[in-house]
Design a protein around this motif. Structure first.
Motif, PDB file in Angstrom:
ATOM      1  N   VAL A  84       0.837  -1.203   0.000  1.00 17.54           N
ATOM      2  CA  VAL A  84       0.000   0.000   0.000  1.00 17.54           C
ATOM      3  C   VAL A  84       0.872   1.253   0.000  1.00 17.54           C
ATOM      4  N   PHE A  85       1.925   1.240   0.812  1.00 17.06           N
ATOM      5  CA  PHE A  85       2.820   2.391   0.916  1.00 17.06           C
ATOM      6  C   PHE A  85       3.586   2.613  -0.389  1.00 17.06           C
ATOM      7  N   ALA A  86       4.145   1.539  -0.940  1.00 18.12           N
ATOM      8  CA  ALA A  86       4.930   1.656  -2.168  1.00 18.12           C
ATOM      9  C   ALA A  86       4.069   2.173  -3.319  1.00 18.12           C
ATOM     10  N   ASP A  87       2.834   1.689  -3.406  1.00 14.40           N
ATOM     11  CA  ASP A  87       1.940   2.116  -4.480  1.00 14.40           C
ATOM     12  C   ASP A  87       1.588   3.596  -4.337  1.00 14.40           C
ATOM     13  N   ALA A  88       1.315   4.025  -3.113  1.00 18.75           N
ATOM     14  CA  ALA A  88       0.961   5.422  -2.877  1.00 18.75           C
ATOM     15  C   ALA A  88       2.148   6.352  -3.131  1.00 18.75           C
ATOM     16  N   VAL A  89       3.341   5.933  -2.714  1.00 16.44           N
ATOM     17  CA  VAL A  89       4.536   6.746  -2.951  1.00 16.44           C
ATOM     18  C   VAL A  89       4.783   6.886  -4.457  1.00 16.44           C
ATOM     19  N   ALA A  90       4.689   5.776  -5.185  1.00 11.65           N
ATOM     20  CA  ALA A  90       4.901   5.817  -6.638  1.00 11.65           C
ATOM     21  C   ALA A  90       3.879   6.718  -7.308  1.00 11.65           C
ATOM     22  N   TRP A  91       2.629   6.655  -6.846  1.00 12.40           N
ATOM     23  CA  TRP A  91       1.573   7.483  -7.442  1.00 12.40           C
ATOM     24  C   TRP A  91       1.843   8.969  -7.187  1.00 12.40           C
ATOM     25  N   ALA A  92       2.190   9.320  -5.966  1.00 11.57           N
ATOM     26  CA  ALA A  92       2.434  10.731  -5.637  1.00 11.57           C
ATOM     27  C   ALA A  92       3.689  11.260  -6.325  1.00 11.57           C
ATOM     28  N   ALA A  93       4.707  10.396  -6.446  1.00 16.02           N
ATOM     29  CA  ALA A  93       5.990  10.839  -7.004  1.00 16.02           C
ATOM     30  C   ALA A  93       5.962  10.956  -8.519  1.00 16.02           C
ATOM     31  N   ARG A  94       4.933  10.398  -9.161  1.00 10.04           N
ATOM     32  CA  ARG A  94       4.907  10.392 -10.627  1.00 10.04           C
ATOM     33  C   ARG A  94       4.838  11.802 -11.216  1.00 10.04           C
ATOM     34  N   SER A  95       4.298  12.744 -10.466  1.00  7.67           N
ATOM     35  CA  SER A  95       4.137  14.107 -10.982  1.00  7.67           C
ATOM     36  C   SER A  95       5.237  15.048 -10.516  1.00  7.67           C
ATOM     37  N   LEU A  96       6.296  14.518  -9.914  1.00  8.30           N
ATOM     38  CA  LEU A  96       7.410  15.377  -9.500  1.00  8.30           C
ATOM     39  C   LEU A  96       8.080  15.994 -10.720  1.00  8.30           C
ATOM     40  N   PRO A  97       8.488  17.268 -10.648  1.00  9.07           N
ATOM     41  CA  PRO A  97       9.152  17.903 -11.797  1.00  9.07           C
ATOM     42  C   PRO A  97      10.509  17.276 -12.065  1.00  9.07           C
ATOM     43  N   VAL A  98      10.864  17.182 -13.349  1.00 12.30           N
ATOM     44  CA  VAL A  98      12.165  16.626 -13.727  1.00 12.30           C
ATOM     45  C   VAL A  98      13.281  17.573 -13.310  1.00 12.30           C
ATOM     46  N   ARG A  99      13.064  18.854 -13.559  1.00 14.18           N
ATOM     47  CA  ARG A  99      14.049  19.867 -13.166  1.00 14.18           C
ATOM     48  C   ARG A  99      13.355  20.892 -12.275  1.00 14.18           C
ATOM     49  N   PRO A 100      13.268  20.625 -10.981  1.00 19.63           N
ATOM     50  CA  PRO A 100      12.548  21.531 -10.072  1.00 19.63           C
ATOM     51  C   PRO A 100      13.225  22.884  -9.977  1.00 19.63           C
ATOM     52  N   SER A 101      12.415  23.944  -9.861  1.00 21.16           N
ATOM     53  CA  SER A 101      12.962  25.293  -9.758  1.00 21.16           C
ATOM     54  C   SER A 101      13.655  25.525  -8.420  1.00 21.16           C
ATOM     55  N   THR A 102      13.235  24.820  -7.389  1.00 25.11           N
ATOM     56  CA  THR A 102      13.911  24.856  -6.088  1.00 25.11           C
ATOM     57  C   THR A 102      14.011  23.428  -5.560  1.00 25.11           C
ATOM     58  N   PRO A 103      15.024  23.105  -4.767  1.00 26.65           N
ATOM     59  CA  PRO A 103      15.227  21.723  -4.309  1.00 26.65           C
ATOM     60  C   PRO A 103      14.032  21.124  -3.572  1.00 26.65           C
ATOM     61  N   VAL A 104      13.292  21.933  -2.798  1.00 27.87           N
ATOM     62  CA  VAL A 104      12.198  21.352  -2.009  1.00 27.87           C
ATOM     63  C   VAL A 104      11.084  20.797  -2.887  1.00 27.87           C
ATOM     64  N   LEU A 105      10.986  21.284  -4.142  1.00 27.42           N
ATOM     65  CA  LEU A 105       9.916  20.790  -5.017  1.00 27.42           C
ATOM     66  C   LEU A 105      10.192  19.375  -5.529  1.00 27.42           C
TER      67      LEU A 105
END
Length: 379
Positions: free
Chosen positions: A9-30
């Motif tokens: 359950v945890f791995a699936d939720a983490v993968a789902w949330a992380a899928r929309s992370l920016p490739v080149r974030p404008s700031t490290p926290v993003l």
């Protein structure tokens, strides 16, 4: 923060949330994934000021708290964990993850620097999740991919009562899909321009539950947002994204009211024929299609280069004609159609073709149409 949660359950939720992370974030926290442990369980969030993802799931929380860690790294770790419960504990500026005998220590980022996620707009209604995912997949077929024309990278979503219409175009083709849904207000009339990639990824990812809730807030100044919410294993998932600004072209009028020539063709046969003949088509050249006497003949190649020709049966009404199309665009449209027989409808050879599925006897009329501009044929 300290909690214990089911690994899958945890791995699936983490993968789902992380899928929309920016490739080149404008700031490290993003690049971070925010983990919040509370009395209701876990909340995992990502946000890049455009699109947010929020997954809630059940967990045994011993100590409440929150931590911000690298989303991509956590997703990679979770994919490799053994089939044992996962335990996470904050330890100063680090987070410790334990799963069976596997142990990881991750550096945290400052939670106070992380942006606040946007609120979910007011729910506009619900739609069957599988139906919505399939309809969106059909519609995004014609969406543009050129960031220099941002309006054309979106899907125009129009709500009129119990009907949702999805429209997309890249100037060379146009897709139109209609589907039924359950509006919160029966006479609701709304419109939004949604980024095609976000819409496609989100619709495909929210099929675990039977329904998806659509929420919409439009201001008319490009500051509107759209939200999607659906059930998932152990909790709920929610995505919001900002609407695109700009005026979507008035494309409905491009579909002609009548046709002078129509041809019914077996979809599988046509797809395979186009694939074979297109092997010799030079880049940016058309596959020629000749409709005549119940036969469709496809040709490609010219001059001293390789050439190919193939004929298949076609049930025709109207006069014969010769035209040609970008083979990949033609395949994209054909493969988005569900029915076994497709109808190609023409007004004139230099005009666009409208491709749709031919329903079986007594079947429902197809809700998907694909309009494709012809290409100039080599003499």
């Amino acid at each position: 923060m300290k909690f214990r949660v089911d690994r899958d359950v945890f791995a699936d939720a983490v993968a789902w949330a992380a899928r929309s992370l920016p490739v080149r974030p404008s700031t490290p926290v993003l690049s971070g994934l925010l983990i919040e442990a509370g009395h209701e369980g876990l909340v995992l969030s990502t946000f890049d000021y455009e699109t947010s993802a929020r997954a809630t799931l059940s967990a045994e929380v011993a100590d409440e708290g929150k931590a911000l860690v690298s989303g991509k790294l956590l997703a990679d770790i979770c994919r490799s964990l053994p089939a044992k419960p996962v335990e996470m504990v904050t330890d100063g500026s680090r987070v410790s993850l334990t799963c069976g005998s596997a142990r990881f220590s991750l550096q945290t980022m400052p939670v106070e620097d992380y942006p606040t996620l946007p609120e979910m707009p007011t729910a506009a209604g619900t739609v069957k999740s599988e139906l919505f995912a399939h309809a969106v997949a059909q519609a995004v077929t014609a969406a543009g991919r050129d960031d220099m024309l941002p309006v054309l990278t979106g899907v125009r979503l129009e709500i009129e009562g119990s009907t949702i219409s999805l429209l997309a175009t890249d100037r060379f083709r146009l897709s139109h899909r209609e589907l039924e849904w359950n509006p919160a207000t029966p006479d609701e009339s709304l419109a939004a321009l949604v980024p095609a990639k976000v819409l496609g990824d989100t619709a495909k990812s929210l099929t675990s539950g039977s329904e998806v809730t659509l929420a919409l807030s439009t201001t008319g100044t490009g500051e509107g947002i759209i939200g999607f919410e659906g059930a998932a294993a152990g909790g709920v998932r929610r995505t919001t994204t900002r609407l695109l600004d700009g005026e979507f072209p008035k494309v409905r009028s491009l579909f002609p009211a009548e046709h002078l020539t129509t041809a019914l063709v077996d979809k599988a046969s046509l797809v395979e024929s186009v694939k074979r003949v297109a092997l010799v088509a030079e880049r940016n050249t058309a596959v020629q299609m000749v409709f005549e006497d119940g036969v469709l003949t496809l040709d490609a190649g010219s001059g001293d280069e390789a050439q190919a020709s193939e004929s298949i049966e076609a049930t025709m009404e109207g006069e014969g004609l010769t035209t040609g199309f970008n083979p990949q665009f033609l395949l994209d449209g054909l493969q988005a159609i569900d029915e076994q027989v497709v109808e190609l409808a023409f007004t004139q050879a230099p005009k666009p073709v409208v491709i749709s599925g031919k329903p079986a006897e007594g079947g429902e009329e197809p809700g998907f149409r694909y309009l494709l501009m012809p290409r100039r044929l080599l003499s």
